[in-house]
Scaffold this active site. Structure first.
Site, PDB file in Angstrom:
ATOM      1  N   HIS A  17       0.635  -1.531   0.144  1.00 27.09           N
ATOM      2  CA  HIS A  17      -0.393   0.459   0.341  1.00 27.09           C
ATOM      3  C   HIS A  17       0.889   1.129   0.160  1.00 27.09           C
ATOM      4  CE1 HIS A  17      -2.500  -3.020   2.169  1.00 27.09           C
ATOM      5  NE2 HIS A  17      -3.547  -2.862   1.425  1.00 27.09           N
ATOM      6  N   LYS A  41     -17.348  -6.146   6.516  1.00 23.08           N
ATOM      7  CA  LYS A  41     -16.385  -6.815   6.141  1.00 23.08           C
ATOM      8  C   LYS A  41     -15.234  -7.308   7.827  1.00 23.08           C
ATOM      9  CE  LYS A  41     -14.201  -5.214   2.133  1.00 23.08           C
ATOM     10  NZ  LYS A  41     -13.403  -5.173   1.873  1.00 23.08           N
ATOM     11  N   ARG A  90      -1.829  -5.419  -8.261  1.00 24.27           N
ATOM     12  CA  ARG A  90      -0.967  -6.962  -8.256  1.00 24.27           C
ATOM     13  C   ARG A  90      -0.313  -7.480  -9.329  1.00 24.27           C
ATOM     14  NH1 ARG A  90      -3.250  -7.836  -2.426  1.00 24.27           N
ATOM     15  NH2 ARG A  90      -4.531  -7.055  -3.446  1.00 24.27           N
ATOM     16  N   SER A 129      -2.887  -7.500   3.372  1.00 23.49           N
ATOM     17  CA  SER A 129      -3.476  -7.483   4.201  1.00 23.49           C
ATOM     18  C   SER A 129      -3.193  -9.028   5.086  1.00 23.49           C
ATOM     19  CB  SER A 129      -3.990  -6.921   4.259  1.00 23.49           C
ATOM     20  OG  SER A 129      -3.850  -5.554   4.235  1.00 23.49           O
TER      21      SER A 129
END
Ligand code: ADP
Length: 159
Positions: A17, A41, A90, A129
């Site tokens: 990030h 979430k 990515r 993450s």
């Protein structure tokens, strides 16, 4: 003045990030890092904690601001006069989802929003993450992936 928002969960912020933030801060006059506050979430860290970690991590950038928002990103953007979204890509596996979100954001904003994609730096291509949390949960060293104060917070959380 050019302004862009970099939205995400940042649960927690990683060097991947931060690489995107640094590069966007060189492209735009102001970059707003938007922490999505979405209880559905089920994040590991609260929006408040995620914001605090990000603020510490972006301290060196004068033109980067960290906020948190609830609800639709496009609504936050309309209220705050922002028309560019930054997202990181990515791998090809990110692409389908990101394309769909970018196109729908453009549609619902009446064609006033654009999404800018930055491709990941190769050294962070594998980093997420979720991977960091999984390693930290089992006590594996994550200092290559996140700043020291984030590593400490993860360690405390899982101890
Ligand atoms: P979200 O839940 O919205 O996917 P994330 O915090 O996982 O939020 O990611 C926010 C943004 O950062 C996304 O655009 C994601 O593709 C990008 N990103 C995450 N990890 C990396 C990385 N290692 N390199 C480049 N971009 C990344």
């Amino acid at each position: 003045m050019s302004r862009a928002i970099y939205p995400g969960s940042f649960d927690p912020v990683t060097y991947g990030h931060l690489d995107i933030i640094k590069r966007s801060a060189e492209m735009f006059d102001e970059v707003i890092v938007g922490v999505l506050n979405n209880s559905a979430k089920n994040p590991l860290f609260s929006a408040q904690e995620r914001q605090e970690m990000l603020r510490e991590a972006v301290r060196e950038f004068d033109n980067v601001k960290v906020i948190s928002f609830e609800g639709l990103l496009v609504d936050y953007m309309a209220k705050n006069d922002i028309s560019v979204i930054i997202r990181g890509l990515r791998a090809i596996t990110d692409f389908d989802y990101e394309l769909q979100i970018a196109q729908s954001n453009r549609k619902v904003s009446g064609d006033s929003i654009d999404t800018v994609f930055l491709t990941t730096s190769i050294e962070y291509a594998y980093l997420s993450s979720s991977i960091v949390k999984e390693y930290a949960r089992y006590g594996t060293d994550v200092t290559d992936f996140v700043p020291g104060f984030v590593e400490e917070k993860l360690r405390k959380h899982f101890s």
